[in-house]
Structure formats: C-alpha cells, structure tokens
Design a protein around this motif. Sequence first.
Motif, PDB file in Angstrom:
ATOM      1  N   ARG A  52       8.688  11.897  20.690  1.00  0.00           N
ATOM      2  CA  ARG A  52       8.714  12.520  19.359  1.00  0.00           C
ATOM      3  C   ARG A  52       9.826  13.568  19.290  1.00  0.00           C
ATOM      4  NH1 ARG A  52       4.959  13.632  15.273  1.00  0.00           N
ATOM      5  NH2 ARG A  52       3.363  12.559  16.464  1.00  0.00           N
ATOM      6  N   ALA A  53       9.923  14.400  20.314  1.00  0.00           N
ATOM      7  CA  ALA A  53      10.941  15.454  20.328  1.00  0.00           C
ATOM      8  C   ALA A  53      12.348  14.880  20.424  1.00  0.00           C
ATOM      9  CB  ALA A  53      10.680  16.431  21.471  1.00  0.00           C
ATOM     10  N   VAL A  54      12.514  13.774  21.160  1.00  0.00           N
ATOM     11  CA  VAL A  54      13.832  13.135  21.258  1.00  0.00           C
ATOM     12  C   VAL A  54      14.292  12.687  19.879  1.00  0.00           C
ATOM     13  CG1 VAL A  54      15.068  11.084  22.110  1.00  0.00           C
ATOM     14  CG2 VAL A  54      13.616  12.398  23.663  1.00  0.00           C
ATOM     15  N   ILE A  74       4.145   8.972  24.200  1.00  0.00           N
ATOM     16  CA  ILE A  74       4.008   8.285  22.920  1.00  0.00           C
ATOM     17  C   ILE A  74       2.665   8.681  22.310  1.00  0.00           C
ATOM     18  CG2 ILE A  74       5.514   6.361  23.534  1.00  0.00           C
ATOM     19  CD1 ILE A  74       2.969   4.738  24.147  1.00  0.00           C
ATOM     20  N   ASP A  75       2.465   8.334  21.034  1.00  0.00           N
ATOM     21  CA  ASP A  75       1.228   8.700  20.353  1.00  0.00           C
ATOM     22  C   ASP A  75       0.099   7.715  20.641  1.00  0.00           C
ATOM     23  OD1 ASP A  75       2.560  10.878  19.271  1.00  0.00           O
ATOM     24  OD2 ASP A  75       3.121   9.780  17.463  1.00  0.00           O
ATOM     25  N   THR A 127       3.153   3.572  18.643  1.00  0.00           N
ATOM     26  CA  THR A 127       3.495   4.472  17.550  1.00  0.00           C
ATOM     27  C   THR A 127       4.023   5.776  18.127  1.00  0.00           C
ATOM     28  OG1 THR A 127       1.711   3.550  16.216  1.00  0.00           O
ATOM     29  CG2 THR A 127       2.625   5.629  15.475  1.00  0.00           C
ATOM     30  N   VAL A 128       5.119   6.248  17.534  1.00  0.00           N
ATOM     31  CA  VAL A 128       5.689   7.556  17.865  1.00  0.00           C
ATOM     32  C   VAL A 128       6.056   8.235  16.554  1.00  0.00           C
ATOM     33  CG1 VAL A 128       7.629   8.778  18.910  1.00  0.00           C
ATOM     34  CG2 VAL A 128       6.599   6.848  20.114  1.00  0.00           C
ATOM     35  N   ALA A 129       5.541   9.417  16.330  1.00  0.00           N
ATOM     36  CA  ALA A 129       5.851  10.213  15.140  1.00  0.00           C
ATOM     37  C   ALA A 129       5.653   9.420  13.846  1.00  0.00           C
ATOM     38  CB  ALA A 129       7.277  10.753  15.217  1.00  0.00           C
ATOM     39  N   GLY A 130       4.583   8.619  13.805  1.00  0.00           N
ATOM     40  CA  GLY A 130       4.268   7.850  12.609  1.00  0.00           C
ATOM     41  C   GLY A 130       5.076   6.589  12.428  1.00  0.00           C
ATOM     42  N   THR A 131       5.950   6.264  13.366  1.00  0.00           N
ATOM     43  CA  THR A 131       6.783   5.069  13.283  1.00  0.00           C
ATOM     44  C   THR A 131       6.261   4.003  14.231  1.00  0.00           C
ATOM     45  OG1 THR A 131       8.739   6.361  12.692  1.00  0.00           O
ATOM     46  CG2 THR A 131       9.131   4.163  13.584  1.00  0.00           C
ATOM     47  N   GLU A 191      17.150   7.860   9.775  1.00  0.00           N
ATOM     48  CA  GLU A 191      18.416   7.966  10.517  1.00  0.00           C
ATOM     49  C   GLU A 191      18.227   8.481  11.942  1.00  0.00           C
ATOM     50  OE1 GLU A 191      21.612   6.964   9.887  1.00  0.00           O
ATOM     51  OE2 GLU A 191      20.658   5.948   8.192  1.00  0.00           O
ATOM     52  N   ALA A 192      17.195   9.268  12.167  1.00  0.00           N
ATOM     53  CA  ALA A 192      16.941   9.797  13.511  1.00  0.00           C
ATOM     54  C   ALA A 192      16.635   8.679  14.512  1.00  0.00           C
ATOM     55  CB  ALA A 192      15.779  10.789  13.464  1.00  0.00           C
TER      56      ALA A 192
END
Length: 139
Positions: A59-61, A89-90, A10-14, A111-112
């Motif tokens: 996350r920042a990327v 990563i998270d 998981t990264v940024a909730g994804t 889209e990110a």
Amino acid sequence: MTETLYLFATVAGTAIAIPTHELEAVARLGEIVPVARSAPHLRGLAALRSRVLTVIDARAVVTGEVAAMDAAPLAIIAGVDGHSYGLLIDEVSDISAAENAILPVSGRVDEAWRPFAQGMVQYQDRLHLAVSIAAMIRQ
C-alpha cells in the motif's frame, strides 16, 4: 498449452493478480522489527521459517499511505535478486488461472499503479490489475 496461474488479492482497494511463478508462498507474519532511518514503505525485518525477510508495505509503495498493521499481517513471500521479501497485502481471494489471456491496461487505472502494471486479468467477472512483485519491491 500451459495456463498461467495467478494469485488474486487486494491492495489499497485495488483488485490485483500476481503470476504465481513470482511468489513462493502467502503467510501471516509474526513480529516485524523496524529498521531505523528506512523509507516509509520498508516496514522492517521479520523471521519466517528460519530466514529473515525484508518486509515491504505494498500500500505504501503504491499510494504513499502507511496504514496500521494487524498483529499478524498477510504477506506474499518472494525471492527477488537473491533476497527474501514479504510484501504486505490486504487480502487474498483465490489462486486460479485467468479466464482469458492477459489484456492491455485500460480503463480507469490509478496512475500510481502504472509503474507496476503488466496488464489486466479477468477473473470471476471482475478485472484485476496484473502486477509484478519484483517491480513493487525494486521501487
């Protein structure tokens, strides 16, 4: 037939899936030394097993959001273009084969994430975005 193994994370909730052939290990990093005048997603340099890693914040990327780091952040270790990287990563949930073949990117994908997406992978009744470590690092 050889199944592709994926690291589910998981990264940024994804929920993401990374083919294991793209990574060397998953490890907790120690001290990360900042690099002056670097991009926000470049968190710094860290030592791991007698080598220096360039540490990239996934996350920042993707989101541009630089979050606070834990004392021992979790990173995917990978070699890209002859250099060693740690991709923050998270969390990691599992390493396993996908339940089905890789599917085209569909549905409500931010889209990110599109520049890094290679498709969708289903695992444990959940779709994960299949992403490329190399694409994230080269960003």
